[in-house]
Design a protein around this motif. Structure first.
Motif, PDB file in Angstrom:
ATOM      1  N   VAL A  52       0.863  -1.183   0.000  1.00  0.00           N
ATOM      2  CA  VAL A  52       0.000   0.000   0.000  1.00  0.00           C
ATOM      3  C   VAL A  52       0.897   1.231   0.000  1.00  0.00           C
ATOM      4  O   VAL A  52       1.656   1.454   0.949  1.00  0.00           O
ATOM      5  CB  VAL A  52      -0.934   0.008   1.223  1.00  0.00           C
ATOM      6  N   THR A  53       0.791   2.043  -1.057  1.00  0.00           N
ATOM      7  CA  THR A  53       1.688   3.190  -1.173  1.00  0.00           C
ATOM      8  C   THR A  53       1.276   4.363  -0.300  1.00  0.00           C
ATOM      9  O   THR A  53       2.112   5.165   0.092  1.00  0.00           O
ATOM     10  CB  THR A  53       1.786   3.670  -2.635  1.00  0.00           C
ATOM     11  N   HIS A  54      -0.042   4.468  -0.008  1.00  0.00           N
ATOM     12  CA  HIS A  54      -0.517   5.547   0.857  1.00  0.00           C
ATOM     13  C   HIS A  54      -1.957   5.265   1.262  1.00  0.00           C
ATOM     14  O   HIS A  54      -2.647   4.430   0.646  1.00  0.00           O
ATOM     15  CB  HIS A  54      -0.390   6.919   0.179  1.00  0.00           C
ATOM     16  N   VAL A  83       8.547 -12.166  -1.028  1.00  0.00           N
ATOM     17  CA  VAL A  83       9.271 -12.095  -2.303  1.00  0.00           C
ATOM     18  C   VAL A  83      10.713 -11.625  -2.103  1.00  0.00           C
ATOM     19  O   VAL A  83      11.400 -11.317  -3.068  1.00  0.00           O
ATOM     20  CB  VAL A  83       8.548 -11.176  -3.310  1.00  0.00           C
ATOM     21  N   GLY A  84      11.167 -11.591  -0.862  1.00  0.00           N
ATOM     22  CA  GLY A  84      12.506 -11.080  -0.572  1.00  0.00           C
ATOM     23  C   GLY A  84      12.442  -9.634  -0.114  1.00  0.00           C
ATOM     24  O   GLY A  84      11.397  -9.154   0.339  1.00  0.00           O
ATOM     25  N   GLU A  85      13.536  -8.939  -0.250  1.00  0.00           N
ATOM     26  CA  GLU A  85      13.592  -7.565   0.238  1.00  0.00           C
ATOM     27  C   GLU A  85      12.720  -6.631  -0.604  1.00  0.00           C
ATOM     28  O   GLU A  85      12.757  -6.653  -1.837  1.00  0.00           O
ATOM     29  CB  GLU A  85      15.026  -7.041   0.214  1.00  0.00           C
ATOM     30  N   VAL A  86      11.940  -5.817   0.081  1.00  0.00           N
ATOM     31  CA  VAL A  86      11.183  -4.734  -0.535  1.00  0.00           C
ATOM     32  C   VAL A  86      11.779  -3.418  -0.052  1.00  0.00           C
ATOM     33  O   VAL A  86      11.903  -3.199   1.148  1.00  0.00           O
ATOM     34  CB  VAL A  86       9.684  -4.801  -0.163  1.00  0.00           C
ATOM     35  N   VAL A  87      12.157  -2.569  -0.985  1.00  0.00           N
ATOM     36  CA  VAL A  87      12.676  -1.251  -0.641  1.00  0.00           C
ATOM     37  C   VAL A  87      11.512  -0.262  -0.690  1.00  0.00           C
ATOM     38  O   VAL A  87      10.875  -0.093  -1.735  1.00  0.00           O
ATOM     39  CB  VAL A  87      13.792  -0.809  -1.604  1.00  0.00           C
ATOM     40  N   ALA A  88      11.213   0.343   0.451  1.00  0.00           N
ATOM     41  CA  ALA A  88      10.125   1.313   0.564  1.00  0.00           C
ATOM     42  C   ALA A  88      10.743   2.692   0.738  1.00  0.00           C
ATOM     43  O   ALA A  88      11.449   2.948   1.718  1.00  0.00           O
ATOM     44  CB  ALA A  88       9.226   0.962   1.747  1.00  0.00           C
ATOM     45  N   ILE A  89      10.495   3.571  -0.217  1.00  0.00           N
ATOM     46  CA  ILE A  89      11.183   4.861  -0.296  1.00  0.00           C
ATOM     47  C   ILE A  89      10.186   5.981  -0.034  1.00  0.00           C
ATOM     48  O   ILE A  89       9.173   6.096  -0.711  1.00  0.00           O
ATOM     49  CB  ILE A  89      11.826   5.035  -1.686  1.00  0.00           C
ATOM     50  N   ALA A  90      10.486   6.806   0.949  1.00  0.00           N
ATOM     51  CA  ALA A  90       9.593   7.911   1.305  1.00  0.00           C
ATOM     52  C   ALA A  90       9.564   8.953   0.186  1.00  0.00           C
ATOM     53  O   ALA A  90      10.594   9.346  -0.357  1.00  0.00           O
ATOM     54  CB  ALA A  90      10.056   8.551   2.610  1.00  0.00           C
ATOM     55  N   SER A  91       8.342   9.398  -0.134  1.00  0.00           N
ATOM     56  CA  SER A  91       8.170  10.462  -1.119  1.00  0.00           C
ATOM     57  C   SER A  91       6.910  11.224  -0.749  1.00  0.00           C
ATOM     58  O   SER A  91       6.321  10.996   0.307  1.00  0.00           O
ATOM     59  CB  SER A  91       8.076   9.889  -2.541  1.00  0.00           C
ATOM     60  N   GLU A  92       6.490  12.149  -1.619  1.00  0.00           N
ATOM     61  CA  GLU A  92       5.311  12.962  -1.323  1.00  0.00           C
ATOM     62  C   GLU A  92       4.263  12.845  -2.426  1.00  0.00           C
ATOM     63  O   GLU A  92       4.580  12.632  -3.587  1.00  0.00           O
ATOM     64  CB  GLU A  92       5.681  14.435  -1.167  1.00  0.00           C
ATOM     65  N   HIS A  93       3.010  13.019  -2.013  1.00  0.00           N
ATOM     66  CA  HIS A  93       1.854  12.935  -2.887  1.00  0.00           C
ATOM     67  C   HIS A  93       1.577  14.283  -3.574  1.00  0.00           C
ATOM     68  O   HIS A  93       0.581  14.425  -4.288  1.00  0.00           O
ATOM     69  CB  HIS A  93       0.645  12.521  -2.036  1.00  0.00           C
ATOM     70  N   ASP A  94       2.437  15.265  -3.380  1.00  0.00           N
ATOM     71  CA  ASP A  94       2.204  16.588  -3.953  1.00  0.00           C
ATOM     72  C   ASP A  94       3.539  17.281  -4.167  1.00  0.00           C
ATOM     73  O   ASP A  94       4.602  16.711  -3.926  1.00  0.00           O
ATOM     74  CB  ASP A  94       1.296  17.420  -3.032  1.00  0.00           C
ATOM     75  N   LYS A 100      -0.050  19.084   1.205  1.00  0.00           N
ATOM     76  CA  LYS A 100      -1.379  19.107   0.586  1.00  0.00           C
ATOM     77  C   LYS A 100      -2.064  17.747   0.644  1.00  0.00           C
ATOM     78  O   LYS A 100      -3.235  17.647   0.996  1.00  0.00           O
ATOM     79  CB  LYS A 100      -1.274  19.555  -0.874  1.00  0.00           C
ATOM     80  N   ARG A 101      -1.330  16.692   0.299  1.00  0.00           N
ATOM     81  CA  ARG A 101      -1.962  15.380   0.178  1.00  0.00           C
ATOM     82  C   ARG A 101      -1.256  14.290   0.972  1.00  0.00           C
ATOM     83  O   ARG A 101      -1.661  13.131   0.915  1.00  0.00           O
ATOM     84  CB  ARG A 101      -2.053  14.970  -1.293  1.00  0.00           C
ATOM     85  N   GLY A 102      -0.187  14.632   1.674  1.00  0.00           N
ATOM     86  CA  GLY A 102       0.433  13.664   2.559  1.00  0.00           C
ATOM     87  C   GLY A 102       1.563  12.872   1.925  1.00  0.00           C
ATOM     88  O   GLY A 102       2.014  13.152   0.818  1.00  0.00           O
ATOM     89  N   PRO A 103       1.997  11.828   2.631  1.00  0.00           N
ATOM     90  CA  PRO A 103       3.133  11.028   2.168  1.00  0.00           C
ATOM     91  C   PRO A 103       2.736   9.995   1.127  1.00  0.00           C
ATOM     92  O   PRO A 103       1.562   9.656   0.958  1.00  0.00           O
ATOM     93  CB  PRO A 103       3.612  10.343   3.454  1.00  0.00           C
ATOM     94  N   ASN A 104       3.727   9.477   0.454  1.00  0.00           N
ATOM     95  CA  ASN A 104       3.568   8.428  -0.555  1.00  0.00           C
ATOM     96  C   ASN A 104       4.819   7.549  -0.512  1.00  0.00           C
ATOM     97  O   ASN A 104       5.923   8.047  -0.296  1.00  0.00           O
ATOM     98  CB  ASN A 104       3.416   9.049  -1.947  1.00  0.00           C
TER      99      ASN A 104
END
Length: 225
Positions: A52-54, A83-94, A100-104
């Motif tokens: 889930v991205t956001h 499935v092994g390692e998942v890299v989850a990278i912080a970014s923004e929805h705007d 405005k729209r929070g994290p992604n």
């Protein structure tokens, strides 16, 4: 590997394991605001892993996915998964540092020997250097192109060129099912890559692969209700 598009940013990727990214559930709240969302409900899907991205309703319907999957949602870091390692990278929805729209979250993982990146509702004007480094090499890129709450058009095309994937899968754009995003035309024109327009909402990935710097863009058919 087989990919199936359920609409918006929702994909089931099936190979040796299965990964479902950004499933949506009941979209009554959105349609009650006068917005159209006429993708077919997600039914009968199972997966080993859900990402889930956001936490927006058209991306976080984890309950519609069966099979008792592991769930990684709205986070950052390096996570172990089926499935092994998942890299989850912080970014923004705007384009305003998320105000405005929070994290992604950008998710990067490997399935059947291919490196996949799903950008969720990425809304920054461009990747920051540390985000680009964390993403690394990409074979298959799922990128929002419909503008509005995400990137689209020329910025989305620039991002594709920067990541240099072999296959580009546009998502989160105007179709017959949604009326609140832009169509993919401006993105396709800005990128200038060859486009495969498929008549089905699912396809085998490997035959569609292009080359780094010369990708194939695949437009899957919208799965209408």
């Amino acid at each position: 590997m087989r990919m199936r598009w359920y609409g918006q940013s929702s994909f089931l990727l099936t190979g040796e394991k299965s990964v479902f990214v950004d499933p949506f559930g009941d979209m009554t709240r959105l349609t009650s605001q006068g917005l159209e969302f006429r993708y077919a409900p997600i039914e009968g899907a199972t997966a080993d892993l859900v990402l889930v991205t956001h936490e927006h309703g058209d991306h976080n319907g984890v309950d519609v996915v069966g099979g008792d999957p592991a769930v990684i949602r709205s986070t950052a870091g390096r996570k172990e998964s089926p499935v092994g390692e998942v890299v989850a990278i912080a970014s923004e929805h705007d384009d305003a540092a998320g105000t405005k729209r929070g994290p992604n979250t950008i998710f990067v993982f490997t399935l059947d020997g291919l490196r996949l990146a799903h950008l969720g509702d990425f809304g920054q004007p461009a990747l920051r250097p540390e985000q680009r480094e964390a993403i690394g090499d990409v074979d298959v890129l799922f990128v929002p192109v419909g503008g509005g709450p995400t990137i689209g058009g020329a910025p989305a095309a620039s991002l594709v060129r920067e990541l240099s994937p072999r296959l580009v899968v546009p998502m989160h754009y105007r179709t017959e099912a949604v009326n609140f995003l832009d169509p993919p035309d401006a993105f396709l024109e800005a990128l200038g890559a060859r486009v495969e327009r498929l008549e089905e909402s699912e396809a085998e990935v490997e035959p569609l692969l292009g080359a780094a710097g010369d990708p194939t863009v695949v437009l899957l058919a919208p799965p209408l209700a």
